[in-house]
Design an enzyme around this catalytic site. Sequence first.
Site, PDB file in Angstrom:
ATOM      1  N   ASP A 114       0.825  -1.202   0.000  1.00  0.00           N
ATOM      2  CA  ASP A 114       0.000   0.000   0.000  1.00  0.00           C
ATOM      3  C   ASP A 114       0.862   1.256   0.000  1.00  0.00           C
ATOM      4  O   ASP A 114       1.916   1.302   0.628  1.00  0.00           O
ATOM      5  CB  ASP A 114      -0.902  -0.002   1.239  1.00  0.00           C
ATOM      6  CG  ASP A 114      -1.652   1.298   1.402  1.00  0.00           C
ATOM      7  OD1 ASP A 114      -2.530   1.575   0.560  1.00  0.00           O
ATOM      8  OD2 ASP A 114      -1.350   2.044   2.352  1.00  0.00           O
ATOM      9  N   GLU A 165       1.151  -0.649  -5.261  1.00  0.00           N
ATOM     10  CA  GLU A 165       0.159   0.397  -5.504  1.00  0.00           C
ATOM     11  C   GLU A 165       0.945   1.703  -5.680  1.00  0.00           C
ATOM     12  O   GLU A 165       1.361   2.324  -4.719  1.00  0.00           O
ATOM     13  CB  GLU A 165      -0.812   0.494  -4.315  1.00  0.00           C
ATOM     14  CG  GLU A 165      -1.942   1.474  -4.585  1.00  0.00           C
ATOM     15  CD  GLU A 165      -2.416   2.221  -3.358  1.00  0.00           C
ATOM     16  OE1 GLU A 165      -3.579   2.615  -3.319  1.00  0.00           O
ATOM     17  OE2 GLU A 165      -1.598   2.443  -2.438  1.00  0.00           O
TER      18      GLU A 165
END
Length: 670
Positions: A326, A380
């Site tokens: 993330d 990401e």
Amino acid sequence: MIKPLKIIQSDPLLEEFQFVIQQRIDATSKKEKELCDSSLSNFANGHHYYGIHRTDQNWIIREWAPNASEMYLIGDFSEWKENPKYQFTKDDNGNFELVLDLDQLDHKDLYKLILHWSDGSGERIPVWSNRVIQDSDTLLYSAQVWYPNETFDWQHEKKRQKYNSPLIYEAHVGMATEKEGVGTYNEFREFVLPRIHKAGYNTIQLMAIQEHPYYGSFGYHVSSLFAASSRFGTPEDLKGLIDEAHSLGIMVIMDIVHSHAVKNELEGIGNFDGSPHQFFHADERREHAAWDSLCYNYAKNEVLHLLLSNIKYWLEEYHFDGYRFDGVTSMLYYDHGLSRDFTSYKMYFDAEQDEDAICYLTLANKLIHEYNPNAISVAEEMSGYPGLASPLDDGGLDFDYRLAMGIPDYWIKLIKEQRDENWKVGNIFYELSNKRAEEKTISYAESHDQALVGDQTLIFRLLDKAMYDSMDKSSENLIVDRGIALHKIIRLLTLSCAGNGYLNFMGNEFGHPEWIDFPREGNNWSYKHARRQWSLLDNTSLRFENLNEFDRDMIALQNESNFMQASNIKCLQADEDNQVLAIQRNDLLFVFNLNPSKSLTYYGIPATPGKYQMVLNSDHPKYGGFDRINENILYRSKPEAAMARNHRVYLYLPSRTALVFKHIPSKPIF
């Protein structure tokens, strides 16, 4: 003359930055040598030393707290007060250790630490705790001794797989059931896992696994790095979920959050030993203004030890098959990527990058592949950082895949800003297929981001309020007809142009009608929108079933033919006047008629000589289509002119349809 790195050979525009790229390679190698003599895997064993451990003779508890002067273990055994019997000893490196007899602690005992420092003291959850639970009455968190008598028996290790083209089902355990409450690992294993398997997805990405005090953070405000969220069940429950997924040939990757951490002091590690910079930056870089969280200081070896051990822990203890990292963009830049538009390559090499974070990410990926060569890592990352998914020696950060984050944004912009008749098929193909030549990407039409309250899923953008009163199969509604047709086309277009993988957020495959809104004060702490309404899919009188059937067959097409392994995506035709796009990938011919009203008869498309058998038709009634095509026809290519080598296949293309044909080679007839 220095030989250019592979990413520069692939992209000559990077040549002027070769020195910086090489510096980053060298810095990573230097740091690895500084950290370990043998392997990163041997270095990343902090979880075997710190935390609570039971031996044959005693309990040993260790924590690193260099700013603290005293540390005590508290719990029912000490009446939750400081007791000299439970005081730790401290060594010169800031390590605290407590050794207890086996009868002084039991499985499931709750405990915390009390730390003292020069100007204060406080109760804390241990940094390395692997089990944290919340009291339902006081809502306070405590660590829990978790040493069941029997270790978990992994039954399906030999069935673990690796897929070169991940078909990722992004899922959140807590909101995966239909009940208005928090779902469990066991419920997910029993009720949701079979649906995923039936849908054909080969990889599950589990969100919100690391413990987080605020449920509504979607798991992105982590407090305990090593604790699987207890709100969903026990560690054995999670292991059982993963083991059963492996039995079905499904990989399980975890959404890991090393980009920032929760600010909460009682539950988190932001001020663990009384020092705000034990694990985080001490200056203005400490707080992430956009996320209301804390930013790790990747320059500290102790932080690298913590995070790299965390990487190994989940692979080792829970048998995860990799990670989706993330917030990588936030890690790469001092400004977290918030104040730059990345329109120039200089923005990746202008000394505004966090070189320590770049080094950490590269080491993390190296560790993943060293510990388990079959594990994968997905980034990401939205800035387009060059080399993100290239090997270290080639000049990259060694991620296996980059999430193609621009694609869902593109679809939203297209739907919001342009009328259907103005969609440019050539531009659509470019946006969906454009990627760095040296990288593998995961494409998706929408993820959880588009489903959150305040945003809209694709189906909601397409149908709006008609979703609530016109999804019955017996109803007639032009808005619904358009929305269902485009929902199928958009997903197949995204899949057919995908670089190397595809992602779907749970429920979106059948057009889940509700947004995601976790319990909060603003909605009176309701779970109404923090669940998945599977009953809508199971109701055969509703059109959600049609969308699900199409998604299942679309995914099956990739599983059967593995067309995403073909790096070349050939655009055969981009007819802007008629809005027809034709793509060839391996032996499959994808044809899209995006025209909202015009059906085309005997429409010729450049084709390899041979026969063409229809294998997918979005207009089939089982997909909510209008049954305008005879699927039994075997199409034969024809030369464009007498004795010509160039062939065309002539098709009937109803409006707003997507068709896929399998090429069957045959000797051309001239």
